[in-house]
Design a protein around this motif. Structure first.
Motif, short mmCIF file in Angstrom:
data_model
loop_
_atom_site.label_atom_id
_atom_site.label_comp_id
_atom_site.label_asym_id
_atom_site.label_seq_id
_atom_site.Cartn_x
_atom_site.Cartn_y
_atom_site.Cartn_z
N ARG A 145 0.68 -1.19 -0.01
CA ARG A 145 0.13 0.07 -0.02
C ARG A 145 0.83 1.20 0.14
N ASN A 146 2.30 1.10 0.06
CA ASN A 146 3.07 2.36 0.23
C ASN A 146 4.04 2.31 -1.03
N ILE A 147 3.42 1.67 -1.95
CA ILE A 147 4.15 1.56 -3.30
C ILE A 147 3.38 2.37 -4.29
N ARG A 148 3.91 3.70 -4.64
CA ARG A 148 3.06 4.63 -5.69
C ARG A 148 3.53 4.50 -7.05
N LEU A 149 2.75 4.06 -7.78
CA LEU A 149 3.08 3.78 -9.29
C LEU A 149 2.10 5.06 -9.88
N ILE A 150 2.59 6.02 -10.22
CA ILE A 150 2.06 7.39 -10.47
C ILE A 150 1.55 7.16 -11.98
N PRO A 151 0.51 7.27 -12.37
CA PRO A 151 -0.13 7.31 -13.65
C PRO A 151 0.74 8.12 -14.79
N THR A 152 0.84 7.82 -15.81
CA THR A 152 1.41 8.42 -17.09
C THR A 152 0.41 8.69 -18.11
N THR A 153 0.61 9.54 -18.96
CA THR A 153 -0.24 9.65 -20.22
C THR A 153 0.41 9.79 -21.50
N SER A 212 5.56 12.50 -14.44
CA SER A 212 5.33 14.16 -14.16
C SER A 212 6.06 14.56 -13.04
N PRO A 213 7.07 15.26 -13.08
CA PRO A 213 7.46 15.96 -11.54
C PRO A 213 6.26 16.43 -10.76
N VAL A 214 5.05 17.13 -11.64
CA VAL A 214 4.23 17.84 -10.81
C VAL A 214 3.49 16.75 -9.89
N GLN A 215 3.07 15.81 -10.65
CA GLN A 215 2.46 14.67 -9.98
C GLN A 215 3.21 13.98 -8.96
N LEU A 216 4.38 13.85 -9.27
CA LEU A 216 5.24 13.23 -8.10
C LEU A 216 5.57 14.21 -6.78
N LYS A 217 5.34 15.46 -6.98
CA LYS A 217 5.61 16.46 -5.85
C LYS A 217 4.14 16.28 -5.36
N ALA A 218 2.99 16.20 -6.15
CA ALA A 218 1.80 16.12 -5.32
C ALA A 218 1.42 14.96 -4.54
N CYS A 233 12.38 5.88 -8.09
CA CYS A 233 13.11 4.92 -9.17
C CYS A 233 12.73 5.68 -10.83
N VAL A 234 13.34 6.31 -11.14
CA VAL A 234 13.47 6.86 -12.41
C VAL A 234 13.90 5.94 -13.52
N THR A 235 13.09 6.09 -14.83
CA THR A 235 13.46 5.11 -15.51
C THR A 235 13.89 5.84 -17.09
N LEU A 236 15.10 5.39 -17.68
CA LEU A 236 15.44 5.71 -18.79
C LEU A 236 15.27 4.81 -20.02
N GLY A 237 14.12 4.58 -20.73
CA GLY A 237 13.73 3.79 -21.50
C GLY A 237 12.83 2.50 -21.01
N THR A 238 11.70 3.00 -20.74
CA THR A 238 10.63 2.15 -20.11
C THR A 238 10.45 0.76 -21.11
N THR A 239 10.16 -0.25 -20.42
CA THR A 239 10.04 -1.61 -21.13
C THR A 239 8.82 -1.55 -22.26
N SER A 240 8.09 -0.78 -21.94
CA SER A 240 6.67 -0.71 -22.99
C SER A 240 7.01 0.07 -24.09
N THR A 254 9.95 2.63 -24.26
CA THR A 254 11.22 3.29 -24.11
C THR A 254 10.89 4.78 -23.67
N ALA A 255 9.71 5.16 -22.85
CA ALA A 255 9.61 6.37 -22.41
C ALA A 255 10.89 6.69 -21.47
N VAL A 256 11.00 8.08 -21.36
CA VAL A 256 12.26 8.72 -20.74
C VAL A 256 11.96 9.67 -19.63
N ASP A 257 12.03 9.27 -18.43
CA ASP A 257 11.84 10.19 -17.31
C ASP A 257 12.53 11.43 -17.36
N PRO A 258 12.17 12.48 -17.08
CA PRO A 258 13.07 13.81 -16.80
C PRO A 258 13.71 13.71 -15.54
#
Length: 497
Positions: A213-221, A229-235, A251-258, A260-264
């Protein structure tokens, strides 16, 4: 007292490592392997066997007497190879590639030859020190700051996989936080990542005691390219702190598996550091591309993170398994993972003048894997490794243009590296469920031919076909042939619509 009769005199001498016999059989094995590589395109990429096929065809017990290598290799050809999904096939476009090379193979031979168990420096000084050298070489190729290098104040270690890199950094972050908040507050620690982060992240979190219940997987679009999103992370962080929870790890991802999205990295690290969080960058696949100057900007802000990992077995030709992990503060890792039983004590370790890599990983034993990277870097040089990555990206661009040229298909997510995410969407009046069904049928048809193997994912509610370029033997003609096959499948499928 009676005498025990010995049968030793009648027992033939067993010598499992006769250099003369080794030379003969090793040459036979190398010929077999070379023939396999040469003929790999003759096999279906995706195995066509049914579950349980091998158990039904092999004896129920191991043989009591020796069998010849020739007999064994014949069984490999007739029973093992049919059950292989051929990751080294030039027509393998699934998941991410697992690359190999002559130099990597030779390095693995040396690694196996020495059979070094280099858990601490004294157990194998060369294994420890060569690992330190090649980790720094790769850090330099990536233009990492000195704070991640043995030449500076940090350092790195070769783990088996990204899973282990995330696990050990989570352990270090957890123990560091519990030193401050007390061991009774484990249930207050919270971790963060995007919903595109590899599933191994949540698995590792559970292993270190983080409550699900303490693992936050923040939605992306899709509009944001599935980046966190840094804004969503901050919130999310501020909401947790308001509830009395403790932000622990990002955990920031550079090249997601699905996709290859890159987090800032820079912006996300800024948010995390405001709240004292450990920041890890998972660059398992795409991080290797950052040895090329045109991709290095994806690592901007890396000086603000605590750890970074990438897997040379995915794109730097090393073969499984090889994941390089760098940490800015090795002390935190060593403090969390060190063991010091009496039978491993020695004056070099106790003088703090050496590195003992057993204290940088989960287990104790470790192989001499740095030989693979050392041979690869020396045999090919940085220029050729950059050219290899650019070639794969170039072939992915070719496939991307093929997709764009056919109005029945569409690119779902902009391509960044060697992965093209696309789908068949011939008529916008079709509902999403029917379009998904079409793409499922197309993927099944393509893979059933044995001529190509692709996989799928689902992002933003959209079923997507993934075409990952990067198998070591893949060339332009394989990409062209794969596209022709995909179009052939689409033609046949749409005739029935």
């Amino acid at each position: 007292m009676g005498r025990i009769e010995s049968n030793l005199a009648n027992t033939p001498h067993f010598n499992p490592l006769n250099p003369r016999e080794f030379r003969k059989q090793a040459h036979e094995m190398v010929d077999f392997i070379a023939d396999y590589y040469q003929n790999i395109e003759s096999y279906p990429v995706l195995s066509q066997v049914q579950p349980g096929y091998l158990r039904a065809s092999l004896p129920q017990k191991a043989p009591s007497l020796p069998e010849s290598l020739e007999t064994i290799l014949e069984d490999v050809k007739n029973q093992i190879i049919p059950g292989m999904t051929h990751w080294l096939s030039p027509n393998f476009f699934a998941f991410f590639p697992s690359t190999v090379s002559t130099a990597g193979f030779l390095g693995e031979m040396l690694c196996t030859c020495f059979n070094s168990v280099g858990f601490n420096w004294i157990a194998s000084p060369a294994a420890t020190e060569l690992e330190m050298v090649v980790i720094d070489w790769l850090a330099d190729m990536l233009k990492l700051p000195k704070s991640f290098m043995f030449q500076g104040t940090g350092g790195g270690v070769i783990q088996n996989t990204t899973s282990e890199a995330i696990l050990v950094t989570l352990i270090a972050a957890r123990d560091k936080a519990l030193d401050v908040y007390g061991s009774g507050n484990l249930n207050k620690l919270v971790v963060y990542a995007s919903d595109q982060t590899h599933s191994t992240f949540a698995k590792a979190c559970k292993m270190v005691g983080i409550s699900p219940r303490n693992i936050r997987l923040i939605p992306t679009t899709i509009d944001a390219g599935f980046s966190l999103s840094p804004v969503q992370l901050k919130a999310a962080v501020e909401a947790d702190m308001a509830d009395g929870l403790v932000p622990l790890y990002l955990c920031v991802t550079l090249g997601t598996t699905s996709t290859t999205a890159v987090d800032p990295i820079e912006l996300l690290a800024g948010v995390a550091k405001e709240h004292g969080m450990w920041v890890h960058v998972d660059a398992a696949y795409a991080g290797s591309a950052c040895i090329c100057p045109e991709f290095r900007h994806h690592l901007n802000g890396v000086e603000r993170v605590d750890s970074l990992s990438l897997s040379p077995h995915k794109w730097l030709l090393s073969g499984l398994d090889c994941c390089c992990l760098w940490v800015k503060n090795p002390t935190a890792l060593v403090k969390a993972l060190s063991t010091n039983p009496e039978y491993l004590r020695n004056k070099q370790s106790e003088s703090d003048s050496v590195v003992d890599f057993k204290d940088w990983q989960v287990g104790t034993g470790r192989r001499f894997k740095s030989l693979r990277l050392w041979l690869i870097f020396r045999t090919y040089g940085v220029d050729n490794l950059q050219g290899h990555i650019r070639s794969d990206v170039g072939m992915a661009k070719i496939f991307e243009e093929f997709v764009r040229s056919d109005p029945r298909f569409e690119i779902v997510v902009p391509r960044e590296f060697g992965l093209v995410c696309f789908r068949l969407n011939p008529d916008e009046t079709f509902g999403s469920d029917y379009t998904e069904l079409l793409n499922r049928k197309l993927l099944d048809w393509v893979n059933s031919t044995g001529r190509v193997y692709m996989t799928h994912t689902k992002v933003g509610g959209i079923y997507v076909l993934r075409f990952a370029v990067g198998a070591t033997l893949t060339a332009d003609n394989h990409v062209v042939a794969a596209w022709k096959l995909i179009k052939e499948g689409a033609d046949a499928l749409l005739k029935t619509v």
